[in-house]
Design a protein around this motif. Structure first.
Motif, short mmCIF file in Angstrom:
data_model
loop_
_atom_site.label_atom_id
_atom_site.label_comp_id
_atom_site.label_asym_id
_atom_site.label_seq_id
_atom_site.Cartn_x
_atom_site.Cartn_y
_atom_site.Cartn_z
N CYS A 42 59.78 -71.87 -41.70
CA CYS A 42 58.50 -72.50 -41.39
C CYS A 42 58.29 -73.72 -42.29
CB CYS A 42 57.37 -71.50 -41.57
SG CYS A 42 55.72 -72.17 -41.29
N SER A 45 60.58 -76.56 -41.28
CA SER A 45 60.18 -77.09 -39.98
C SER A 45 58.97 -78.01 -40.10
CB SER A 45 59.86 -75.93 -39.02
OG SER A 45 59.42 -76.41 -37.80
N ARG A 48 60.01 -81.23 -42.01
CA ARG A 48 60.76 -82.13 -41.12
C ARG A 48 59.82 -82.91 -40.19
NH1 ARG A 48 65.07 -80.10 -36.57
NH2 ARG A 48 65.63 -82.15 -35.81
N LYS A 49 58.84 -82.21 -39.62
CA LYS A 49 57.89 -82.89 -38.72
C LYS A 49 57.14 -84.00 -39.45
CE LYS A 49 57.12 -79.03 -35.60
NZ LYS A 49 56.18 -78.01 -35.13
#
Length: 130
Positions: A42, A45, A48-49
């Motif tokens: 999580c 992720s 990265r966004k």
């Protein structure tokens, strides 16, 4: 979600596939592995966004997770240390650290365990040249 006994472990199914859980690694993922994978996955992720939205030029990001468990209290997870390694071009370490804090505040798994598991993050930047 539905879980059921399957051999020496527990099984559940998702759209992506089946997941086997067991205290014995020969029969499935251990519960603590799934917990750490949820936190690290999580966190990475969300990070990265954030970097993608800011168009930060990175080549690769990895996370190394180290776990401290308390054998005196049911082997509970007490600390997860996440070491982010960002490889890229013209990286600004201060900006990457600030984004790591933003990611921490927006990761549902980190926020879910914040009062029971200490989650630490560190960052290493590897500058690549073209």
């Amino acid at each position: 979600m539905e879980f059921y006994i399957k051999g020496e472990g527990i099984r559940t199914s998702f759209d992506y596939g089946e997941l086997d859980i067991s205290g014995d690694e020969m029969n499935g993922f251990r519960p603590f592995q799934l917990m750490v994978a949820s936190i690290a996955g999580c966190s990475l992720s969300v990070y990265r966004k954030i970097l993608d939205k800011q168009r930060i030029d990175y080549e690769d990001i990895t996370v190394q997770a180290n776990v401290e468990r308390n054998t005196e209290e049911a082997n509970r997870i007490e600390r997860v240390s996440l070491r982010f390694v960002v490889k890229g071009y013209h990286l600004n370490q201060d900006k990457l650290l600030k984004n790591l804090e933003i990611s921490r505040n927006n990761c549902s798994m980190v926020q879910s365990v914040k009062d029971s598991i200490e989650v630490e993050e560190s960052l290493e930047c590897i500058q690549l040249s073209r």
